[in-house]
Design a protein around this motif. Structure first.
Motif, PDB file in Angstrom:
ATOM      1  N   ASP A  34       0.871  -1.177   0.000  1.00 48.61           N
ATOM      2  CA  ASP A  34       0.000   0.000   0.000  1.00 48.61           C
ATOM      3  C   ASP A  34       0.909   1.228   0.000  1.00 48.61           C
ATOM      4  OD1 ASP A  34      -1.686   2.056   0.488  1.00 48.61           O
ATOM      5  OD2 ASP A  34      -2.732   1.100   2.164  1.00 48.61           O
ATOM      6  N   ALA A  44      -2.497   0.682   7.830  1.00 49.35           N
ATOM      7  CA  ALA A  44      -2.813   2.107   7.931  1.00 49.35           C
ATOM      8  C   ALA A  44      -3.252   2.485   9.343  1.00 49.35           C
ATOM      9  CB  ALA A  44      -3.910   2.463   6.927  1.00 49.35           C
ATOM     10  N   ALA A  45      -3.960   1.554  10.006  1.00 53.87           N
ATOM     11  CA  ALA A  45      -4.443   1.858  11.357  1.00 53.87           C
ATOM     12  C   ALA A  45      -3.277   2.073  12.311  1.00 53.87           C
ATOM     13  CB  ALA A  45      -5.338   0.724  11.852  1.00 53.87           C
ATOM     14  N   HIS A  48      -1.549   5.328  11.500  1.00 51.52           N
ATOM     15  CA  HIS A  48      -2.356   6.455  11.972  1.00 51.52           C
ATOM     16  C   HIS A  48      -2.154   6.669  13.464  1.00 51.52           C
ATOM     17  CE1 HIS A  48      -6.418   8.230  13.144  1.00 51.52           C
ATOM     18  NE2 HIS A  48      -5.849   9.157  12.402  1.00 51.52           N
ATOM     19  N   LEU A  52      -0.307   9.928  15.352  1.00 48.09           N
ATOM     20  CA  LEU A  52      -0.988  10.732  16.371  1.00 48.09           C
ATOM     21  C   LEU A  52      -0.197  10.746  17.682  1.00 48.09           C
ATOM     22  CD1 LEU A  52      -4.753   9.853  15.875  1.00 48.09           C
ATOM     23  CD2 LEU A  52      -3.481  11.819  15.026  1.00 48.09           C
ATOM     24  N   VAL A 114      -9.641  18.719   8.519  1.00 47.17           N
ATOM     25  CA  VAL A 114      -9.337  17.329   8.878  1.00 47.17           C
ATOM     26  C   VAL A 114     -10.458  16.421   8.381  1.00 47.17           C
ATOM     27  CG1 VAL A 114      -9.112  15.710  10.801  1.00 47.17           C
ATOM     28  CG2 VAL A 114      -7.869  17.877  10.846  1.00 47.17           C
ATOM     29  N   ARG A 115     -11.706  16.867   8.580  1.00 48.30           N
ATOM     30  CA  ARG A 115     -12.865  16.091   8.118  1.00 48.30           C
ATOM     31  C   ARG A 115     -12.801  15.870   6.609  1.00 48.30           C
ATOM     32  NH1 ARG A 115     -18.439  14.958   8.117  1.00 48.30           N
ATOM     33  NH2 ARG A 115     -19.240  15.696   6.129  1.00 48.30           N
ATOM     34  N   GLN A 118     -10.197  13.393   5.606  1.00 54.75           N
ATOM     35  CA  GLN A 118     -10.612  12.008   5.846  1.00 54.75           C
ATOM     36  C   GLN A 118     -11.549  11.520   4.743  1.00 54.75           C
ATOM     37  OE1 GLN A 118     -12.176  12.760   9.744  1.00 54.75           O
ATOM     38  NE2 GLN A 118     -10.418  11.858  10.790  1.00 54.75           N
ATOM     39  N   LEU A 119     -12.310  12.465   4.171  1.00 61.91           N
ATOM     40  CA  LEU A 119     -13.239  12.103   3.097  1.00 61.91           C
ATOM     41  C   LEU A 119     -12.571  12.160   1.723  1.00 61.91           C
ATOM     42  CD1 LEU A 119     -16.348  14.094   4.402  1.00 61.91           C
ATOM     43  CD2 LEU A 119     -15.885  11.651   4.635  1.00 61.91           C
ATOM     44  N   GLY A 120     -11.329  12.670   1.686  1.00 63.44           N
ATOM     45  CA  GLY A 120     -10.587  12.689   0.429  1.00 63.44           C
ATOM     46  C   GLY A 120     -10.901  13.848  -0.496  1.00 63.44           C
ATOM     47  N   GLY A 221      -2.915  10.698  -6.169  1.00 63.81           N
ATOM     48  CA  GLY A 221      -3.817   9.760  -5.523  1.00 63.81           C
ATOM     49  C   GLY A 221      -3.309   9.203  -4.203  1.00 63.81           C
ATOM     50  N   LYS A 222      -2.266   9.817  -3.642  1.00 70.55           N
ATOM     51  CA  LYS A 222      -1.760   9.350  -2.350  1.00 70.55           C
ATOM     52  C   LYS A 222      -2.536   9.986  -1.199  1.00 70.55           C
ATOM     53  CE  LYS A 222       2.416   8.376  -1.129  1.00 70.55           C
ATOM     54  NZ  LYS A 222       3.811   8.605  -0.743  1.00 70.55           N
ATOM     55  N   SER A 223      -2.494   9.332  -0.053  1.00 63.06           N
ATOM     56  CA  SER A 223      -3.228   9.811   1.107  1.00 63.06           C
ATOM     57  C   SER A 223      -2.478  10.962   1.794  1.00 63.06           C
ATOM     58  CB  SER A 223      -3.423   8.670   2.104  1.00 63.06           C
ATOM     59  OG  SER A 223      -3.910   9.179   3.315  1.00 63.06           O
ATOM     60  N   TYR A 224      -3.245  11.928   2.303  1.00 62.46           N
ATOM     61  CA  TYR A 224      -2.628  13.061   3.007  1.00 62.46           C
ATOM     62  C   TYR A 224      -3.328  13.341   4.334  1.00 62.46           C
ATOM     63  CZ  TYR A 224      -6.551  14.758   0.289  1.00 62.46           C
ATOM     64  OH  TYR A 224      -7.786  14.880  -0.275  1.00 62.46           O
TER      65      TYR A 224
END
Lengths: 262, 110
Positions: A34, A44-45, A48, A52, A114-115, A118-120, A221-224
């Protein structure tokens, strides 16, 4: 220390297989790499949670960093309440309240950023971040205006024109309060609001960088979301510091009255 | 087990707070801000500082619990957050105990 805390949640989050065996050989084959999970993490969990906890560790040191100054404030206000009351009355309560409001709105923007992360929704994230940067700039402008006013009133310690107003000197002399404590209030005020201001500036620079990264990662397309969330944590912390600074500096009682009642 | 490689975010979903909830917390914070200013003008005497600090603590708690997601995070995260303020409370509390109790003793050079 950080390595320990980072590995702690492994047992709870990784199901079925032990933390030790899941590292290394299992990693490449099962997960199919991934791109959003750095290879020291199982999933990922876990990443994450680690991200934090890393920021929370830093914020714990920040709490004590500012805490030392709050402690100094506590000691001198407890021992010389009159000097602090008189000094505080030279601050503008309304400007302080406006600035508190500005930071609270910026915190709302960050929470919404932040919301959206999380929704991309990268574009909305950057809109909220831009709004936060603008609000942070407004905060600094108001603060700068206040500091300039303080200078013209001769309230900056160690500036050439520093002078304790005559009526304040009289009242402190009547109540056997050392006049140096009046000056000490201003030392603490400038140290604490100054250090807070530096944190605001750092936050704004970071959000600028985050905006750039979000834009790039939206294209690839990577997560931020982790990045937005941790910088958000930092910003909320800066807001909390101000939430305490405002009443301690501006709202010392009694606001009305004071000067020249004796 | 394969992960959903196509999706931007990963298969792990942290708590997402609704827009409405964010606005409710924000509104509460603004009400508390107005309250602390009003209290500063109306309450005279030693209680003022206590009221101001209680309001500030409630504001900080709202920010920590909701905006900083501590309420929805893991127990370990909660422990980290609490420990930060626990040490601060020790530092402030013990220091204050010293200064307020000095006057209780009639010892020269206290």
């Amino acid at each position: 220390m950080s390595a320990e805390s980072a590995t702690l949640p492994v047992g709870t989050i990784v199901h079925g297989h032990g933390a030790e065996s899941s590292h290394g050989s299992h990693h490449g084959s099962g997960h199919g790499h991934d791109p959003n999970v750095a290879h020291q993490f199982d999933d990922a969990a876990q990443q994450h949670e680690s991200v934090l906890l890393g920021m929370w560790s830093f914020l714990a040191t920040e709490v004590l960093f500012f805490g030392g100054l709050f402690c100094a404030y506590l000691v001198y206000r407890t021992t010389s309440p009159l000097a602090f009351t008189l000094a505080s009355q030279h601050l503008n309560v309304i400007l302080g309240a406006v600035n508190t409001g500005v930071l609270l709105v910026s915190s709302l923007f960050i929470a919404l950023a932040v919301r959206e992360s999380q929704l991309g929704n990268g574009k909305r994230v950057n809109l909220y971040l831009l709004g936060t940067i603008l609000l942070g700039a407004v905060f600094l402008l108001i603060k700068g205006y206040e500091w300039t006013t303080d200078y013209h009133e001769g309230l900056i310690p160690f500036a050439k024109n520093f002078q304790i107003p005559e009526h304040n000197l009289d009242e402190m002399a009547h109540n056997a309060t050392p006049a140096g404590r009046f000056k000490l209030f201003w030392v603490l005020y400038f140290f604490m609001t100054g250090l807070h201001g530096i944190h605001v500036i750092i936050g704004l620079v970071m959000f600028g960088i985050v905006m750039y990264v979000v834009k790039k990662r939206t294209q690839t397309g990577k997560s931020y979301s982790n990045l937005v969330e941790v910088t958000g944590l930092y910003w909320h912390f800066v807001d909390i510091v101000w939430v305490f600074l405002y009443p301690l500096m501006y709202l010392i009682h009694p606001i009305t009255g004071g000067g020249g009642h004796h | 087990m394969n992960t959903h490689a196509t999706h931007n975010s990963s298969d792990h979903h942290p708590h997402v707070m609704s827009v409405q909830m964010n606005l409710v917390i924000f509104a509460a914070l603004m009400v508390l801000l107005v309250l602390t200013v009003v209290a500063a003008y109306t309450i005279t005497g030693g209680w003022g500082i206590l009221v101001a600090m209680v309001i500030a603590t409630v504001k900080a708690a709202l920010i920590l619990a909701y905006f900083m997601h501590v309420r929805f995070g893991s127990k370990l995260q909660l422990l980290f957050a609490i420990s930060a303020f626990f040490w601060l409370a020790l530092m402030l509390g013990i220091t204050l105990l010293d200064y307020i109790s000095r006057g209780w003793l009639s010892i020269d050079g206290k």
